[in-house]
Design a protein around this motif. Structure first.
Motif, PDB file in Angstrom:
ATOM      1  N   ALA A   1       0.787  -1.221   0.045  1.00 21.11           N
ATOM      2  CA  ALA A   1       0.049  -0.131   0.022  1.00 21.11           C
ATOM      3  C   ALA A   1       0.865   1.281   0.019  1.00 21.11           C
ATOM      4  N   LEU A   2       2.146   1.136   0.778  1.00 21.54           N
ATOM      5  CA  LEU A   2       2.722   2.141   0.802  1.00 21.54           C
ATOM      6  C   LEU A   2       3.351   2.603  -0.819  1.00 21.54           C
ATOM      7  N   ALA A   3       3.785   1.486  -1.428  1.00 16.53           N
ATOM      8  CA  ALA A   3       4.289   1.680  -2.599  1.00 16.53           C
ATOM      9  C   ALA A   3       3.428   2.260  -3.508  1.00 16.53           C
ATOM     10  N   MET A   4       2.151   1.739  -3.545  1.00 15.14           N
ATOM     11  CA  MET A   4       1.196   2.302  -4.379  1.00 15.14           C
ATOM     12  C   MET A   4       0.688   3.840  -4.126  1.00 15.14           C
ATOM     13  N   ARG A   5       0.823   4.121  -2.910  1.00 15.02           N
ATOM     14  CA  ARG A   5       0.622   5.508  -2.420  1.00 15.02           C
ATOM     15  C   ARG A   5       1.863   6.297  -3.145  1.00 15.02           C
TER      16      ARG A   5
ATOM     17  N   ALA B   1      -8.024   8.950  -7.477  1.00 18.88           N
ATOM     18  CA  ALA B   1      -8.746   7.547  -6.746  1.00 18.88           C
ATOM     19  C   ALA B   1      -7.771   6.468  -6.238  1.00 18.88           C
ATOM     20  N   GLU B   2      -6.660   6.298  -7.190  1.00 16.49           N
ATOM     21  CA  GLU B   2      -5.628   5.625  -6.558  1.00 16.49           C
ATOM     22  C   GLU B   2      -4.964   5.844  -5.178  1.00 16.49           C
ATOM     23  N   LYS B   3      -4.727   7.165  -5.044  1.00 14.96           N
ATOM     24  CA  LYS B   3      -3.986   7.539  -3.892  1.00 14.96           C
ATOM     25  C   LYS B   3      -4.982   7.392  -2.567  1.00 14.96           C
ATOM     26  N   ILE B   4      -6.067   7.883  -2.748  1.00 15.80           N
ATOM     27  CA  ILE B   4      -7.050   7.471  -1.962  1.00 15.80           C
ATOM     28  C   ILE B   4      -7.242   6.118  -1.389  1.00 15.80           C
TER      29      ILE B   4
ATOM     30  N   LEU C   1       3.810   5.757  -5.741  1.00 13.96           N
ATOM     31  CA  LEU C   1       3.647   5.653  -7.262  1.00 13.96           C
ATOM     32  C   LEU C   1       2.424   6.634  -7.717  1.00 13.96           C
ATOM     33  N   SER C   2       1.359   6.504  -6.908  1.00 17.73           N
ATOM     34  CA  SER C   2       0.227   7.359  -7.268  1.00 17.73           C
ATOM     35  C   SER C   2       0.624   8.845  -7.171  1.00 17.73           C
ATOM     36  N   THR C   3       1.135   9.145  -5.987  1.00 13.54           N
ATOM     37  CA  THR C   3       1.393  10.706  -5.577  1.00 13.54           C
ATOM     38  C   THR C   3       2.368  10.949  -6.749  1.00 13.54           C
ATOM     39  N   SER C   4       2.985  10.318  -7.378  1.00 12.01           N
ATOM     40  CA  SER C   4       4.098  10.996  -8.212  1.00 12.01           C
ATOM     41  C   SER C   4       3.521  11.388  -9.553  1.00 12.01           C
ATOM     42  N   GLY C   5       2.330  10.872  -9.673  1.00 15.61           N
ATOM     43  CA  GLY C   5       1.720  11.014 -10.992  1.00 15.61           C
ATOM     44  C   GLY C   5       0.456  10.047 -11.341  1.00 15.61           C
ATOM     45  N   GLY C   6      -0.118   9.533 -10.464  1.00 24.30           N
ATOM     46  CA  GLY C   6      -1.342   8.641 -10.529  1.00 24.30           C
ATOM     47  C   GLY C   6      -2.621   9.548 -10.321  1.00 24.30           C
ATOM     48  N   SER C   7      -3.733   8.709 -10.305  1.00 26.33           N
ATOM     49  CA  SER C   7      -4.958   9.382 -10.211  1.00 26.33           C
ATOM     50  C   SER C   7      -5.265   9.631  -8.575  1.00 26.33           C
TER      51      SER C   7
END
Length: 605
Positions: free
Chosen positions: A74-78, A88-91, A80-86
């Motif tokens: 989950a940390l990795a997903m956050r 919705a993915e970040k939340i 990646l999403s913070t650096s250019g994702g949507s």
């Protein structure tokens, strides 16, 4: 060993951009969720989350991967999403982080994360995530009542959700406990599914608060009669019966009130209150023997040291109605003997300077307190204290629990490293053998390529796991720094609640004492008339001997089992005279009428 890992990383570099693009290529669609933070939680992520993330999250929910790995992923997903994702993915990644902490049983940490997610957002596509966070907050409050749901959140995200009844009901109860305005409470009530068991319980509570007792009793009856009730609602059964009984009592439906009080479990924390209210119901319904019996039960066994000063008053009034004047006076005397220490202690505490009560309660629980047992027992059984003490215990044990989790995570990381290294060694051996046997222009076999993909995935997860260690330490350190302030706040809350209880108990003792003086006057008046009557009829005792008691239907008596009154207190003679706790008491008033009838028949002969 480092060169082997570096070799595998070299293969990964060429596909990094493609993987990154796949992660963030999702188009907008709404999430769908059910049973958040329960064993059967499930999600439909649609194209909001890439297939690899969705698979990893579902493996986490199914228990195929550990909460530590879920936290790391989950940390990795956050990141990646913070650096250019949507958005919705970040939340969603933030929900996953909190969900992993919940799975680790770090409920206070999870509570912080879910509370941040529960705030209303403009993006309607994430409503399911907000709703899931709210439901998880409700699950946390079920486990730890002092970790309450936020006062405000996106209530609309729960409307028309068949799984949200528990969360909305808890929010309703929290708002009622905090003194919310009726209109605000009504708005929360309307968010519940109509005619559901949650709805009828909340409606009955709200109507009782509005003093519409007949309507409250009717709504609570519908709650009791509901065919389907969640397991969570079962914990409100006794409190609902107590509330329904009080509503029926206030509406002068004394038989119905008694039936409600009968339904309170004998193991309930509300039993003493139910028995006290039951004695009043019997008294008001002119079932005097039963009123005495219920009062006696508050003086025996496990209820002996509960704070129920009205029991002696009810017994005295009931015995007076039965023309048992000596026993009635003994009931009043027993009140003074039993509650004098409690009254003097409360009066002294109230006059000040007031000493801290919480240490006294802790001492009482350890068996070293000088507080009268009726007072300390009332303190110890209050839900306010129980909930906050439970959290205090968790805070005291936080470092032990966090250290155990850190050791478990480190062990899992070491095991993953060993597996990865062993797999890499085997792959390199097989790769060299396959390369030597491969002819020019031939592709590697499918098994070699599949093994490479597995190693690549394993290295990715290992790196995420390793990187999560630092984040875990920061989370623990940040929360640890908040513990002293939280412990002080909880202790202050307990102190304030105990002080409020003291004021309530002192006021009740003074009220009962004043009422007892009036009752005593009435008893002396009745006893004087009785003495005159008996002097005028000297053969009354002989004639009425053996007439027995008033016949009553078995259903009119709540049979708690027979207890010899003589075993209750040696200094309370009135209980010895009453015999069994089922209140086998002679109605001397009725015997006077029987005596006159006997004398009239004798005169005619």
């Amino acid at each position: 060993m480092k060169w082997m890992i570096a070799t595998l990383c070299f293969f990964l570099v060429f596909r990094a951009l493609a993987v990154y693009a796949a992660v963030h290529a999702a188009t907008a669609a709404q999430f769908k969720m059910s049973h958040a933070c329960k064993s059967d939680e499930s999600w439909i992520l649609a194209n909001n989350v890439s297939k690899s993330w969705a698979e990893e999250f579902n493996n986490f929910l199914a228990g195929k991967t550990s909460p530590f790995r879920g936290f790391a992923e989950a940390l990795a997903m956050r990141r990646l999403s913070t650096s250019g994702g949507s958005t919705a993915e970040k939340i969603f990644s933030e929900y996953w982080i909190s969900r992993a902490l919940f799975q680790m049983k770090q409920y206070a940490l999870a509570h912080q994360g879910f509370s941040a997610l529960a705030k209303p957002r403009e993006d309607s596509k994430t409503g399911a995530i907000e709703g899931a966070a709210i439901q998880c907050l409700a699950e946390i409050q079920k486990l730890h009542p002092s970790l309450e749901m936020p006062k405000t959140f996106a209530l609309d995200s729960l409307r028309n959700n068949p799984d949200a009844g528990d969360a909305i009901l808890l929010h309703f109860l929290n708002r009622m406990a905090s003194g919310a305005a009726p209109l605000e409470s009504e708005a929360v009530l309307q968010a519940l599914p109509r005619h559901s068991s949650h709805y009828w319980l909340a409606k009955g509570i709200l109507e009782s608060r509005r003093h519409d007792y007949a309507a409250a009793a009717e709504s609570l009856d519908k709650f009791f009669g509901a065919k389907t009730r969640s397991g969570f609602l079962s914990r409100f059964e006794d409190a609902a019966h107590l509330l329904a009984g009080r509503a029926n009592y206030s509406a002068a439906r004394f038989d119905a009130a008694a039936a409600n009080f009968h339904s309170v479990s004998k193991r309930s924390n509300d039993l003493a209150d139910a028995m006290s209210a039951l004695s009043w119901s019997h008294l008001m319904a002119a079932r005097f023997e039963e009123a005495v019996g219920a009062a006696i039960h508050l003086r025996a066994g496990g209820l002996k040291n509960t704070f129920t000063p009205e029991a002696s008053m009810v017994a005295a009034m009931a015995l007076g109605e039965l023309c048992q004047y000596p026993a009635s006076l003994e009931a009043l005397r027993s009140f003074r003997v039993r509650y004098a220490p409690a009254y003097l202690w409360l009066k002294s505490w109230s006059a000040g300077p007031r000493t801290s009560l919480y240490p006294m309660l802790v001492g009482f629980l350890k068996g070293v307190s000088g507080v009268p047992p009726q007072i300390a027992g009332e303190w110890a059984r209050t839900p306010h204290f129980l909930a906050r003490q439970e959290e205090l215990n968790a805070l005291v044990n936080f470092d032990v629990a966090a250290s155990a989790l850190s050791r478990a995570a480190s062990g899992e990381q070491r095991q993953a490293r060993s597996v990865l290294i062993a797999g890499l060694r085997d792959f390199i051996r097989r790769y060299k053998s396959a390369k030597a046997a491969k002819k020019t222009g031939e592709r590697f076999s499918a098994s070699i390529l599949a093994e490479f993909e597995r190693l690549k995935s394993g290295l990715t997860h290992y790196r995420r796991f390793a990187e999560a260690g630092g984040a875990w330490k920061r989370v623990i350190a940040k929360y640890r720094a908040k513990i002293p302030a939280r412990r002080a706040q909880l202790a202050a809350d307990i102190e304030a609640e105990l002080s409020r209880r003291n004021a309530t108990m002192l006021a009740l003792l003074e009220e009962v004492s004043e009422n007892n003086q009036l009752i005593e006057t009435e008893i002396f008046n009745g006893a004087s008339e009785d003495l005159i009557w008996k002097n005028a009829h000297p053969d009354f005792a002989n004639v009425t001997e053996g007439l027995g008691k008033n016949d009553r239907a078995p259903a009119a008596t709540w049979n708690w089992g027979k207890t010899r009154a003589a075993t209750i207190d040696d200094d309370e003679l009135w209980e010895d005279e009453l015999g069994f706790a089922k209140a086998d008491v002679t109605d001397n008033c009725a015997n006077k009428d029987k005596y006159l009838k006997i004398k009239m028949r004798s005169a005619r002969r």
